[in-house]
Every structure is written in C-alpha cells, then in structure tokens.
Design a protein around this motif. Structure first.
Motif: not given
Length: 364
Positions: A80-92
């Motif tokens: 919601a805050s970092l966006g779907w392309h952020n590495l943290l989001v994708l990695g998590s």
C-alpha cells in the motif's frame, strides 16, 4: 461461545477507555496480567490429557507456517505504501508463498503434523473451514475498519467506538444457547446457510450510512442484523467441526478451525486493507483535482493517503479550505468503506455457498 462473546464485548470498551484516558500502550499491557491469570488457572484447575502415543511437537511446521504467513502479510501491507514493484514487497510475497508450499509438503510427510491433512478428507470438515475462512475474513476487516470509520469520520471517542459494537456481541451472547439447539431441530446445514446470508445483509446495511449519520437509525440496526447472523452461525459451525472428526481428533480439529479464523482475519486486513487504500485514494484524487490546492499541499495529501481519513490537513491553508479537505477525506473514506462492506457481503454469501455445497443436514 457465550462467554467468549461477553469477554469480547468488554475488550473494545475497556481498550477504548484506556486509550482515551491513559495511553494506547495500556491496551496491550493489560494482556500481560490477564495472560498470567489464564496460565495460573490452567495449571491449577485443568486436568492434563494426552493421546494414546507419545508425539513430538512439529517445530518445523510451526516455523515454516509462521514465516509463510508473515511473508504474505508483510508483502500485502507494505504494498500500500511501497507499491507492487518494490523489492521488499515482491521478496516478502515470494518467501511467503514458497514457505507455505514447504509447510504443506512437511505436513504431508510429518509423523505428528501440526496440521493433519487427513482431516480434510471429510467434506464437512473442509466445508466448515472454508465457511470459517470466508466469514471470519469478512469479520476481520470489518472490525479493523469500523472503529476507524467511527473515530476518523463520524467523530466518536475511542470509548464510544469500542462500545458501538455491543449490540453485535450481546446478541451473540444472548442467542448462543438458542442457536445451539438449531442443529438438533434442523441439522447444521440450514443454519449455516441462513446465518451467513443474514450476516451478508448486515454488512450491506453497514455500508449505507454516510458522514454524520445517526447511530441508532443506521449502525445500531445494521449491527443487530449482523449479530443475529453470527449468532445463528457460530454454535452450529462449532458442532460441525467437532462432529466431522473422530473423538481423538476433536482438540486438533477445534484448534485448526480457530487457527483458520485467526488467519482469515489477518489475511483479510492485509489484502482488503490494500483495496481500501486504493478505493480511498481513487475517490480522493477524483475529488481533489477539482480544487485549487497548491502543489506542496497536494503532494502531502498523496503521500499520507495510507493514513486514510486520519491524515493531518496540510499546514498553511485557510479555514474554509481545511474544512473542504476534511469533507473530501471523510467522503473518500465512506466510499472505500462501502466497497469493503460489499466485499464482506460477498464473502458471507460465499460462506453460505460452502455450507450448501459441502455440509450435510444430519441432525444430532
């Protein structure tokens, strides 16, 4: 079920009072002495029981399940805050999916699994847990967003927001004994179809109030309908879970069903929370483009959209502009809240469908 409901009723009221008159930290700290009391009473009064054979704790299953669920929840919340392309989001999200796949692989081969997959060979057990997943996902996101609506939009105090859900809880408490008798008269299937459908109607009614609506004319009847739907559902659902497995697996079955309910709530907050922010942002952006706000104020609003209607109004604006922005924030929240409430209604109807398709009407 009744005592669970009454303690659930006390919790939000007490928590709201502590937040309003002391500190939000006390809402968490109060669980320490309560937890200690539960441990002491359990050791003192509850007799020990064990299965026929000595079994080891499934530490590896617990670890992989924790990492898997934690990864998914972290990914959805941070998106919601970092966006779907952020590495943290994708990695998590990737770690979460991989760990959950590993968890089910471990459980299929473990001699003493935390989640005995053989239990799901029962259609009634599968249906009861799918019903639980959908219905408690709806409840989880509702009880997360409803207090925000009352406090951020409707102007309730923390104590009043906690007390607002009392009709829901009290109905569950008062009707719990009556709903338990529904199974013997009608079998579990009919109450587990009708109950979630009533709950769906309650969610739809909760979506209707706008900013400044009267509690007694809007939220009170809606919460009463929702409470009636849950009262009709909870006791028959527990009966189905207990009767769908052998006597030696009742404790495990109950634990699995409770875990499904908790996981459903957590995942719903993570996933539908993203939907809420997206709906809020979409409506707010549509409305705010019609204003003549300076660029720095627009940037500050867009940056803080994840805070929903609780965001601070940019400094340096005249009083009339401040009031206009506050109105736009409230309207955007109500729009997003309605989207989520209708999603909750769909989830409730889906849970009724699970009962219709998978649970028999045997009477006990």
């Amino acid at each position: 079920s009744g005592f669970t409901a009454i303690t659930t009723a006390i919790g939000p009221v007490l928590g709201g009072w502590l937040i309003e008159h002391a500190s939000w930290r006390w809402a968490f700290f109060i669980n320490v002495p309560l937890g200690a009391a539960v441990i002491a009473i359990s050791l003192w009064r509850i007799p020990e029981s064990r299965g026929g054979a000595a079994r080891r704790i499934d530490w590896l299953g617990a670890l992989t399940a924790t990492i898997g669920l934690g990864g998914l929840v972290t990914g959805f919340i941070e998106s919601a805050s970092l966006g779907w392309h952020n590495l943290l989001v994708l990695g998590s999200l990737a770690v979460g999916l991989i760990e959950l796949a590993v968890f089910f692989l471990i459980e299929s081969k473990q001699k003493s699994p935390m989640l005995p997959l053989a239990l799901f060979s029962s259609s009634a057990f599968r249906g009861a847990n799918l019903l639980t997943l959908f219905l408690y996902a709806a409840l989880g996101i509702f009880f997360f967003l409803f207090p925000l609506n009352l406090i951020q939009v409707q102007g309730y105090s923390a104590t009043s927001a906690g007390a607002a859900a009392l009709p829901f809880i009290l109905l569950m408490f008062v009707l719990s004994r009556w709903s338990g008798g529904l199974v013997s008269h009608y079998g579990p299937r009919l109450p587990l179809i009708i109950g979630p459908l009533i709950a769906a109607a309650g969610f739809a009614l909760i979506a209707l109030p706008s900013v400044g609506s009267s509690y007694w004319k809007t939220f009170f009847p809606a919460l009463s309908v929702l409470g009636l739907g849950m009262a009709v559902t909870v006791a028959p659902l527990t009966t189905v879970v207990m009767n769908s497995v052998g006597q030696d697996r009742v404790g495990v079955a109950s634990g699995i069903n409770n875990a499904v309910a908790r996981v459903a709530g957590v995942l719903a907050i993570a996933v539908l929370g993203v939907v809420m922010v997206a709906a809020f942002s979409s409506r707010l952006n549509q409305q705010i483009e019609k204003t003549s706000l300076p660029g720095n104020a627009l940037h500050e609003i867009h940056t803080n959209e994840i805070k929903l209607a609780g965001m601070s109004i940019p400094a340096g604006l005249d009083p009339s502009t401040n009031a206009s922005i506050k109105t736009l924030l409230s309207q955007a929240f109500v729009y997003g809240f309605r989207v989520i409430m209708f999603a909750c209604a769909v989830l409730s109807v889906s849970s009724a469908a699970m009962a219709w398709l998978m649970i028999g009407d045997n009477r006990s």
